[in-house]
Design a protein around this motif. Sequence first.
Motif, PDB file in Angstrom:
ATOM      1  N   SER A  61      40.591  30.550  32.877  1.00 28.17           N
ATOM      2  CA  SER A  61      41.877  30.498  33.557  1.00 28.17           C
ATOM      3  C   SER A  61      42.882  31.056  32.559  1.00 28.17           C
ATOM      4  CB  SER A  61      42.204  29.067  33.970  1.00 28.17           C
ATOM      5  OG  SER A  61      42.139  28.222  32.861  1.00 28.17           O
ATOM      6  N   ASN A  62      44.168  30.831  32.773  1.00 28.25           N
ATOM      7  CA  ASN A  62      45.131  31.375  31.816  1.00 28.25           C
ATOM      8  C   ASN A  62      44.947  30.763  30.429  1.00 28.25           C
ATOM      9  OD1 ASN A  62      46.459  33.297  33.279  1.00 28.25           O
ATOM     10  ND2 ASN A  62      47.826  31.806  34.228  1.00 28.25           N
ATOM     11  N   SER A  63      44.793  29.424  30.409  1.00 32.63           N
ATOM     12  CA  SER A  63      44.399  28.782  29.154  1.00 32.63           C
ATOM     13  C   SER A  63      42.977  28.258  29.403  1.00 32.63           C
ATOM     14  CB  SER A  63      45.380  27.667  28.825  1.00 32.63           C
ATOM     15  OG  SER A  63      44.935  26.998  27.685  1.00 32.63           O
ATOM     16  N   LEU A 119      42.641  33.478  29.340  1.00 30.78           N
ATOM     17  CA  LEU A 119      43.140  34.861  29.355  1.00 30.78           C
ATOM     18  C   LEU A 119      44.271  35.079  28.359  1.00 30.78           C
ATOM     19  CD1 LEU A 119      43.068  35.780  33.120  1.00 30.78           C
ATOM     20  CD2 LEU A 119      41.625  36.648  31.316  1.00 30.78           C
ATOM     21  N   ASN A 120      45.044  34.044  28.046  1.00 33.85           N
ATOM     22  CA  ASN A 120      46.111  34.227  27.059  1.00 33.85           C
ATOM     23  C   ASN A 120      45.522  34.589  25.698  1.00 33.85           C
ATOM     24  OD1 ASN A 120      48.032  33.655  28.944  1.00 33.85           O
ATOM     25  ND2 ASN A 120      48.265  31.511  28.360  1.00 33.85           N
ATOM     26  N   ALA A 152      44.154  38.138  25.849  1.00 36.87           N
ATOM     27  CA  ALA A 152      45.186  39.154  25.635  1.00 36.87           C
ATOM     28  C   ALA A 152      45.501  39.293  24.147  1.00 36.87           C
ATOM     29  CB  ALA A 152      46.443  38.773  26.406  1.00 36.87           C
TER      30      ALA A 152
END
Lengths: 177, 210
Positions: B116-118, B144-145, B148
């Motif tokens: 997920s994002n975190s 994903l953070n 990136a």
Amino acid sequence: MFHAKNPRRLTFALIAFVLIIIVGLITMSKPVHIYKSNSAEILKSILLKEGELTPEKAMLYAKENNPLFVFVDIRDPYEYVKGHVPNAINISLTELLSDETLKTFDKYTRDKVTIVIYANTQTEANGPWMLLKQLGYSDIKVLLGGYEYYSKVPKENEKVPENPEYYVESQSMILQK
Amino acid sequence: MNKTYYFLIILILTLGIGALFFPEKSYIKEISPELLFYKMNNPSRFVTTDQVAKLIIESDPTLFLIDTRSSDQYGSFSLPGAMNIPLDELVDSIGIICPKWIDYLDIEGMKVIFFSNSDVIADQVWVICTRHELDNLYVMRGGLNTWAETILMPQKPSEYSPDEEFALYDFRRGACQYFVGGSISIKSDVVADQVPRVRRKKKTVVAGGC
């Protein structure tokens, strides 16, 4: 009609039968831990975000030593010694499901005290939080962002940023591009 | 008829009626809380973004990526080959994992990696799925953070870093070129590697004679 040659044989068989059933019922193994809520309920409480506590509120409760909240540090004791939320108790992760711990949690639940679980990151505390929630401790919260963001909370006179960093699930700037 | 037979009939009937009041057994497939706790504490359930990048580049056939964010976010950006299972659609109203996802999650020999994002939402999905007897599930650490930060915009290690960090940086730059076509890394490279050109002086032909 069949008649037993020895009518007592039937009585013995009957007694043996009843005894086996009674012994079976007594020795039936009862699981120590059982789920008291199903996955639909736990998912609902995740989506409602009712189990989340922001670091600002946590700091406020810890500072005034609010009797309705207890902070549980599930890191190792040596990390706890290095720094922790004021008045937090330390129950390391390996001890989480022990009888003693669960008795403590039961006592807090009876006294209507909210248990707040935290570790270094929110992810470390997330699993134990979900597990305890599924075991039936409904009044239990997890510290958003974990201890690493708790130690970065701005002081009272500082302005709280619009999108605080402890919402770790929000998209970072790089991804938004 | 023998009195004992009557007694026997009554006994069997009472047992039968008693069995009716037994607690209802749930037929939901799930593991015990102790086992769930044991699996939860196993750190090997986390994989790093570098490991995921390597698996994608090698196009590992056993890799199965699952994006646990909302479908909007999935639509705007996701990892190559990932499938979307939003957290709020994971579980049925009766508390089992939706049958439409089970076919994807329960494949023998597949490595299912949630992100997920975190890693909080991915971890929540992991806990729910693991409770329902699913195996070989992993969580991408940092989400994903971190993806990136590490893969899309790798930071150059300082000059005094150990060799391993430089190897990792090289890998990440390569991975970055693989995923974004190198547009980000080339920009930074041009600035770093610009070598000042020295123009050679034209040789002047000696003119004139003696």
